[in-house]
Design an enzyme around this catalytic site. Sequence first.
Site, PDB file in Angstrom:
ATOM      1  N   ASP A 197       0.833  -1.100   0.089  1.00 50.28           N
ATOM      2  CA  ASP A 197      -0.265   0.511   0.083  1.00 50.28           C
ATOM      3  C   ASP A 197       0.863   1.154  -0.245  1.00 50.28           C
ATOM      4  OD1 ASP A 197      -2.641   0.998   0.225  1.00 50.28           O
ATOM      5  OD2 ASP A 197      -2.025   1.906   2.222  1.00 50.28           O
ATOM      6  N   GLU A 263       1.400  -0.446  -4.972  1.00 47.74           N
ATOM      7  CA  GLU A 263       0.985   0.352  -5.083  1.00 47.74           C
ATOM      8  C   GLU A 263       1.334   1.850  -5.088  1.00 47.74           C
ATOM      9  OE1 GLU A 263      -3.303   2.197  -3.524  1.00 47.74           O
ATOM     10  OE2 GLU A 263      -1.849   2.463  -2.712  1.00 47.74           O
TER      11      GLU A 263
HETATM   12  C1  GLC Z   1      -4.729   2.687  -0.320  1.00 45.48           C
HETATM   13  C2  GLC Z   1      -5.686   2.555  -0.209  1.00 45.48           C
HETATM   14  C3  GLC Z   1      -6.656   3.256   0.383  1.00 45.48           C
HETATM   15  C4  GLC Z   1      -6.316   3.272   1.516  1.00 45.48           C
HETATM   16  C5  GLC Z   1      -5.004   4.935   1.918  1.00 45.48           C
HETATM   17  C6  GLC Z   1      -4.277   4.780   2.552  1.00 45.48           C
HETATM   18  O1  GLC Z   1      -4.332   3.567  -1.064  1.00 45.48           O
HETATM   19  O2  GLC Z   1      -6.108   1.612  -1.433  1.00 45.48           O
HETATM   20  O3  GLC Z   1      -8.191   2.868   0.233  1.00 45.48           O
HETATM   21  O4  GLC Z   1      -7.061   4.241   1.798  1.00 45.48           O
HETATM   22  O5  GLC Z   1      -4.224   3.714   0.950  1.00 45.48           O
HETATM   23  O6  GLC Z   1      -3.883   3.836   2.966  1.00 45.48           O
END
Ligand code: GLC
Length: 555
Positions: A197, A263
């Site tokens: 993440d 991500e």
């Molecule tokens: C990422 C996740 C999202 C979350 C953010 C903070 O973007 O996909 O759902 O709110 O991180 O953890």
Amino acid sequence: MVYQIYPRSFADANNDGIGDVRGMIDKLDYLKDLGVNAVWVSPWYPSPMADGGYDVTDYCDIDASFGTLADADEFVVGAHERGLRVLIDLVPNHSSEAHPAFRAALGAGPGSPEREMFHFADGTGSDGSRPPNNWGSLFGGPAWERVVGPSGPEQWYLHMFAPEQPDWNWVNPAVVALFDDVIRFWFDRGVDGLRVDVADGLVKATGYPDTPIDPDTGLGIASFYPGHPWWNQPELEAIQRHWREIGDGYADRHLGERIFVCEANTKPLDALMRFVDAGRMHTTFNFDMLWCEWEAGSLRAMIDRNLVSHATVGAPTTWVLGNHDCTRVVTRYGKPETGRPFTLDGPPAEWQYRFADYFTPMPTDNELGRRRARAAALLELALPGPAYIYQGEELGLPEVEDLPDAARQDPSFFRAGGRTKGRDGCRVPLPWSATTPPYGFGTDAQPWLPQPPVWAELSAAAQVGDADSTLTLYRRALAVRGTHPALGDGALAWGDTYPGKVLYFTREPGFGCLVNISGAPVDLPSGAEVVVASAPLVDGRVPTDTTVWLTLASD
Ligand code: GLC
Ligand code: CA
């Protein structure tokens, strides 16, 4: 093909209105029948759920509302028995304000090693009552929260997201060590990989320099731009190489490969490609397909730039149409504006990735959107490289745009002062069966977000025997993808048979994919036979907003 499970909204086995791991176990056969070969599970860790589980209090356990560690083990074993690999979410950028390390940091006071685990700083102004700098949070409001201790207000701490999500300090070796243990904990339990993440946000520039003001918020810009002091800092490379060594250690022990998926919203694409350089991460999401408009020229440019960039590093391209953070694809494609225009350089430079963009108040034609989403699914699944499917995409679920504000839970809704409705509309619990709520999600408990009446006709049970349903389309396409020698990894070649508004490419051996976005029907290539179609042909021709997979005549 990787299927994303958002556990809270997937299936509720103990009928308390919240999805759970037992529900996930019960649906493993559904996933196998769908043709999935890997799942990614959004956070299932103990959490106060200030951000749907992306606020973690213990990285080595399961939230009581989701089940137990024994359930998680059973899920992993059950998935493996069915040939599915399991990726789970690692949330290394921030924890929860309830994490013991953060509680300890609050108690230990300024200058302590406990505070060094996070980003604490003195305020500015004569009495420290102003934040340390101008940074804005991605969820709206300032990115700093002031600590109120027993003797009154004192230091501030940094949170890129909600105040309940304090950011870890990744230049502190103790933070690195803490996550090493977490990574090993899950790899030792048989988890095959980690979706990391906010992978490009872990390190913050020394001295916390101000960012330019975002006119929307009056605060420093939070979203990515090259040179931003918290995105894509050079220290990320060492962290990623270190994680990769941990993962590779498992392959040496003949326990199978362990992979990392980032991500990351880092741009331009060349900069993002550094994340998948040899010895770093295995793959990274790129969200270009998700943000790209439903238009042939943009789609082709988006596909080409991704294939070319990934080829330079030898990493597979990933394709994503949706996830738990954005408006569902059916609804996006049912709007007058379906996304961003793309060129080989990417989206327009003035456009920034912002949470406010996740919900665009425009009229929606979900029927048109679903037609296009079905066509887009066949395009996505025909492209070289792993495709991600967000739970419910296979049912053609639309965004639930009319959730009452009282039901909303996403912190981005509360903190953005109404500029965005937030992400709850794509997180409404799935319809499995039945014609009234909870539509087989649980037995009779009302789910944590209300489900709309249209769920009745979109349930898995309603679609399973229907030759024209979106579920049947996905099953058929994934079955072909799973066995066709031309699909999966490899290359594509654009055909020059069609003019501008039709995408046509071939893959060897003998496969063609035609996506008609021209507004008028087109003929099939000569001698081609249709294997899968996202909509019925009309008089033997491919209507608009339709994709067909073809077996090509050998010459
Ligand atoms: C990422 C996740 C999202 C979350 C953010 C903070 O973007 O996909 O759902 O709110 O991180 O953890
Ligand atoms: Ca439950």
